[in-house]
Write an enzyme that holds these catalytic residues in place. Structure first.
Site, PDB file in Angstrom:
ATOM      1  N   ARG A   1      12.490  10.913  -8.387  1.00  0.00           N
ATOM      2  CA  ARG A   1      12.167   9.961  -7.319  1.00  0.00           C
ATOM      3  C   ARG A   1      11.395  10.591  -6.165  1.00  0.00           C
ATOM      4  O   ARG A   1      11.360  10.058  -5.061  1.00  0.00           O
ATOM      5  CB  ARG A   1      13.431   9.257  -6.796  1.00  0.00           C
ATOM      6  CG  ARG A   1      14.145   8.442  -7.871  1.00  0.00           C
ATOM      7  CD  ARG A   1      15.258   7.601  -7.266  1.00  0.00           C
ATOM      8  NE  ARG A   1      15.909   6.802  -8.296  1.00  0.00           N
ATOM      9  CZ  ARG A   1      16.966   7.192  -8.982  1.00  0.00           C
ATOM     10  NH1 ARG A   1      17.496   8.395  -8.753  1.00  0.00           N
ATOM     11  NH2 ARG A   1      17.497   6.410  -9.892  1.00  0.00           N
TER      12      ARG A   1
ATOM     13  N   LYS B   1      -3.226   8.549  -2.703  1.00  0.00           N
ATOM     14  CA  LYS B   1      -3.324   7.687  -3.882  1.00  0.00           C
ATOM     15  C   LYS B   1      -3.128   8.547  -5.125  1.00  0.00           C
ATOM     16  O   LYS B   1      -3.843   9.543  -5.318  1.00  0.00           O
ATOM     17  CB  LYS B   1      -4.695   7.010  -3.950  1.00  0.00           C
ATOM     18  CG  LYS B   1      -4.806   5.714  -3.191  1.00  0.00           C
ATOM     19  CD  LYS B   1      -6.145   5.067  -3.556  1.00  0.00           C
ATOM     20  CE  LYS B   1      -6.304   3.718  -2.924  1.00  0.00           C
ATOM     21  NZ  LYS B   1      -7.588   3.099  -3.309  1.00  0.00           N
TER      22      LYS B   1
ATOM     23  N   GLU C   1     -19.517  10.160  -3.009  1.00  0.00           N
ATOM     24  CA  GLU C   1     -18.413   9.794  -2.115  1.00  0.00           C
ATOM     25  C   GLU C   1     -18.697  10.216  -0.680  1.00  0.00           C
ATOM     26  O   GLU C   1     -18.264   9.557   0.267  1.00  0.00           O
ATOM     27  CB  GLU C   1     -17.105  10.407  -2.612  1.00  0.00           C
ATOM     28  CG  GLU C   1     -16.619   9.875  -3.956  1.00  0.00           C
ATOM     29  CD  GLU C   1     -15.993   8.480  -3.879  1.00  0.00           C
ATOM     30  OE1 GLU C   1     -15.923   7.914  -2.770  1.00  0.00           O
ATOM     31  OE2 GLU C   1     -15.576   7.960  -4.929  1.00  0.00           O
TER      32      GLU C   1
ATOM     33  N   LYS D   1     -12.001   9.493   6.299  1.00  0.00           N
ATOM     34  CA  LYS D   1     -10.969   8.972   5.402  1.00  0.00           C
ATOM     35  C   LYS D   1      -9.598   9.009   6.066  1.00  0.00           C
ATOM     36  O   LYS D   1      -8.810   8.071   5.941  1.00  0.00           O
ATOM     37  CB  LYS D   1     -10.935   9.743   4.083  1.00  0.00           C
ATOM     38  CG  LYS D   1      -9.878   9.157   3.139  1.00  0.00           C
ATOM     39  CD  LYS D   1     -10.092   9.454   1.696  1.00  0.00           C
ATOM     40  CE  LYS D   1      -9.141   8.620   0.839  1.00  0.00           C
ATOM     41  NZ  LYS D   1      -9.281   8.921  -0.594  1.00  0.00           N
TER      42      LYS D   1
ATOM     43  N   GLU E   1      -3.354   0.295   1.650  1.00  0.00           N
ATOM     44  CA  GLU E   1      -4.490  -0.545   1.262  1.00  0.00           C
ATOM     45  C   GLU E   1      -4.171  -2.033   1.310  1.00  0.00           C
ATOM     46  O   GLU E   1      -4.472  -2.789   0.388  1.00  0.00           O
ATOM     47  CB  GLU E   1      -4.996  -0.163  -0.137  1.00  0.00           C
ATOM     48  CG  GLU E   1      -6.444  -0.536  -0.373  1.00  0.00           C
ATOM     49  CD  GLU E   1      -7.010   0.025  -1.659  1.00  0.00           C
ATOM     50  OE1 GLU E   1      -7.461  -0.756  -2.489  1.00  0.00           O
ATOM     51  OE2 GLU E   1      -7.010   1.265  -1.819  1.00  0.00           O
TER      52      GLU E   1
ATOM     53  N   ARG F   1      -8.224  -0.162   4.405  1.00  0.00           N
ATOM     54  CA  ARG F   1      -8.462   0.924   3.458  1.00  0.00           C
ATOM     55  C   ARG F   1      -9.301   0.491   2.264  1.00  0.00           C
ATOM     56  O   ARG F   1      -9.967   1.313   1.626  1.00  0.00           O
ATOM     57  CB  ARG F   1      -7.128   1.520   2.981  1.00  0.00           C
ATOM     58  CG  ARG F   1      -7.312   2.750   2.104  1.00  0.00           C
ATOM     59  CD  ARG F   1      -6.015   3.491   1.867  1.00  0.00           C
ATOM     60  NE  ARG F   1      -6.237   4.658   1.026  1.00  0.00           N
ATOM     61  CZ  ARG F   1      -5.323   5.583   0.755  1.00  0.00           C
ATOM     62  NH1 ARG F   1      -4.111   5.487   1.265  1.00  0.00           N
ATOM     63  NH2 ARG F   1      -5.606   6.614  -0.024  1.00  0.00           N
TER      64      ARG F   1
ATOM     65  N   ASN G   1     -13.484   1.503  -1.112  1.00  0.00           N
ATOM     66  CA  ASN G   1     -13.831   1.196  -2.499  1.00  0.00           C
ATOM     67  C   ASN G   1     -15.252   0.659  -2.652  1.00  0.00           C
ATOM     68  O   ASN G   1     -15.566   0.027  -3.672  1.00  0.00           O
ATOM     69  CB  ASN G   1     -12.835   0.182  -3.080  1.00  0.00           C
ATOM     70  CG  ASN G   1     -11.463   0.779  -3.275  1.00  0.00           C
ATOM     71  OD1 ASN G   1     -11.321   1.896  -3.765  1.00  0.00           O
ATOM     72  ND2 ASN G   1     -10.432   0.054  -2.869  1.00  0.00           N
TER      73      ASN G   1
ATOM     74  N   HIS H   1     -16.948   0.639  -6.084  1.00  0.00           N
ATOM     75  CA  HIS H   1     -15.943   0.918  -7.101  1.00  0.00           C
ATOM     76  C   HIS H   1     -15.715  -0.251  -8.056  1.00  0.00           C
ATOM     77  O   HIS H   1     -15.331  -0.037  -9.203  1.00  0.00           O
ATOM     78  CB  HIS H   1     -14.620   1.318  -6.454  1.00  0.00           C
ATOM     79  CG  HIS H   1     -14.620   2.712  -5.885  1.00  0.00           C
ATOM     80  ND1 HIS H   1     -15.506   3.113  -4.908  1.00  0.00           N
ATOM     81  CD2 HIS H   1     -13.838   3.792  -6.155  1.00  0.00           C
ATOM     82  CE1 HIS H   1     -15.272   4.382  -4.607  1.00  0.00           C
ATOM     83  NE2 HIS H   1     -14.275   4.810  -5.343  1.00  0.00           N
TER      84      HIS H   1
ATOM     85  N   HIS I   1     -15.979   1.056 -11.589  1.00  0.00           N
ATOM     86  CA  HIS I   1     -14.835   1.104 -12.501  1.00  0.00           C
ATOM     87  C   HIS I   1     -15.132   0.348 -13.796  1.00  0.00           C
ATOM     88  O   HIS I   1     -14.642   0.725 -14.867  1.00  0.00           O
ATOM     89  CB  HIS I   1     -13.594   0.519 -11.837  1.00  0.00           C
ATOM     90  CG  HIS I   1     -12.945   1.459 -10.858  1.00  0.00           C
ATOM     91  ND1 HIS I   1     -11.921   1.061 -10.022  1.00  0.00           N
ATOM     92  CD2 HIS I   1     -13.159   2.767 -10.594  1.00  0.00           C
ATOM     93  CE1 HIS I   1     -11.547   2.096  -9.279  1.00  0.00           C
ATOM     94  NE2 HIS I   1     -12.289   3.131  -9.611  1.00  0.00           N
TER      95      HIS I   1
ATOM     96  N   HIS J   1     -16.885   9.782 -12.394  1.00  0.00           N
ATOM     97  CA  HIS J   1     -16.482   8.750 -11.437  1.00  0.00           C
ATOM     98  C   HIS J   1     -17.514   8.591 -10.320  1.00  0.00           C
ATOM     99  O   HIS J   1     -17.926   7.482  -9.984  1.00  0.00           O
ATOM    100  CB  HIS J   1     -15.112   9.105 -10.844  1.00  0.00           C
ATOM    101  CG  HIS J   1     -14.662   8.169  -9.768  1.00  0.00           C
ATOM    102  ND1 HIS J   1     -14.349   6.850 -10.010  1.00  0.00           N
ATOM    103  CD2 HIS J   1     -14.482   8.366  -8.421  1.00  0.00           C
ATOM    104  CE1 HIS J   1     -13.992   6.265  -8.872  1.00  0.00           C
ATOM    105  NE2 HIS J   1     -14.070   7.163  -7.899  1.00  0.00           N
TER     106      HIS J   1
END
Length: 359
Positions: free
Chosen positions: A119, A141, A183, A225, A235, A239, A243, A246, A250, A263
């Site tokens: 956990r 993330k 990026e 960032k 997000e 936030r 993206n 993206h 993606h 990426h």
């Protein structure tokens, strides 16, 4: 050394940026750590594993090393289970610290393993690609891919430190440098027009990894960032502007198979497509679209997307995490330096795809 601090509800931590940072990793390991687990891959470990291990010798804790296969195609639940098995076999407890030594794939997987093992145990990001240094290592993330979607299984989980060594960038293939620069220029597009213009002026030095230039680019990217993550850690609003490109990107990665396009390459191309969509829906200036296209090309990323088939494009974008009730959401630009989130009608998306996909 440059220092950027990140302060979130999930944890406060430093980002340290300097040459020879690998030799100082031990200073980020808490004194009460019961053991240290280095998680890396078959490409990075032979290059930098010994430096990190030597740095850790002085902490007098058990040190374990897990070397995983390299590549986006291994960012899976199966590989994640390999990490869990390794941790359990070595009886790693809750006071252990994981060091993620590698690019974004290693950072994401090791981070998600840290978030979920017992956990939650502590971890340190030691990113070795430019893309990971300016993006995925910062902000907490963590995730693995699913065959039906990228980064669909994961958690928001902050590291206790991010240690960035700019020297490691010189072993990167030029394609990886270009992917990372996508990026970098993204931050200028969404938040800082002056930084975007600075990138335009210094693009050749950025590609050549000139020390002062690339150090500033990394620092400014991390500052921008960190600001966004501090406002919106999970997000729920702001936030999402990170993206940009993206949603298109993606789709490219998922359709072609993870790792076929890097990426950053997919995001770079996706930012050109997002700029085109911004022009169509928001009146984003055509001159600005062409500035973005020119800079994406100048950093070495593609500006023409592969032909996935119109139906495939739309269905993949509908699975994107930003989509709601089948409505496809995009990060769009009002102007360079100012982004917004908006849904887009299918006919507008199809019109952009018709202009930006290879024929």
């Amino acid at each position: 050394m440059s220092l950027v601090n990140v302060n979130t509800l999930g944890g406060n931590y430093p980002i340290r940026i300097a040459p020879k940072m690998l030799q100082q990793i031990a200073t980020s390991v808490p004194e009460n750590a019961s053991s240290v687990v280095i998680i890396s891959n078959t490409t990075v470990m032979p290059l930098y594993g010994e430096q990190v291990q030597q740095s850790l010798q002085g902490i007098h804790k058990p040190i374990y090393t897990l070397v995983l296969p390299d590549g986006e195609s291994f960012k899976t639940l199966e590989t994640l289970n390999t990490i869990y098995t390794f941790l359990l076999r070595h009886k790693v407890d809750r006071k252990a610290v994981i060091i993620a030594l590698g690019g974004g794939v290693i950072g994401d997987m090791a981070g998600y393993a840290a978030a979920s093992y017992m956990r939650g145990i502590r971890f340190i990001q030691v990113p070795t690609t430019l893309l990971a240094q300016v993006d995925s290592s910062v902000g907490g993330k963590t995730a693995v891919n699913h065959p039906l979607g990228k980064n669909m299984i994961g958690a928001f989980y902050q590291p206790i430190a991010v240690d960035i060594d700019i020297d490691v960038l010189h072993t990167l293939p030029s394609r990886e440098v270009s992917a990372g620069l996508a990026e970098v220029i993204k931050y200028g597009m969404i938040m800082d027009a002056d930084f975007f213009a600075w990138c335009e002026r210094h693009v050749e030095q950025l590609r050549a990894l000139a020390p002062e230039i690339i150090s500033y680019a990394i620092q400014r990217s991390c500052e921008l960032k960190a600001y966004v993550v501090e406002q919106d850690e999970k997000e729920s609003g702001l936030r999402a502007i990170l993206n940009l490109g993206h949603t298109f990107g993606h789709a490219i990665e998922t359709a072609l198979g993870y790792g076929t396009w890097l990426h950053g390459e997919a995001v770079g191309c996706g930012m050109v497509q997002a700029a085109e969509l911004s022009a169509q829906l928001l009146g984003f200036p055509r001159e600005s679209v062409e500035r973005i296209r020119a800079l994406v090309k100048a950093i070495g990323c593609p500006t023409i997307a592969p032909d996935l088939g119109m139906d495939k494009w739309i269905s993949l974008m509908q699975v994107d995490k930003k989509s709601e009730a089948g409505q496809i959401k995009f990060v769009l630009l009002n102007r360079i330096g100012e982004a917004t989130i908006s849904t887009a009608p299918i006919d507008a998306i199809e019109a952009v795809l018709a202009r930006t996909v290879e024929r």
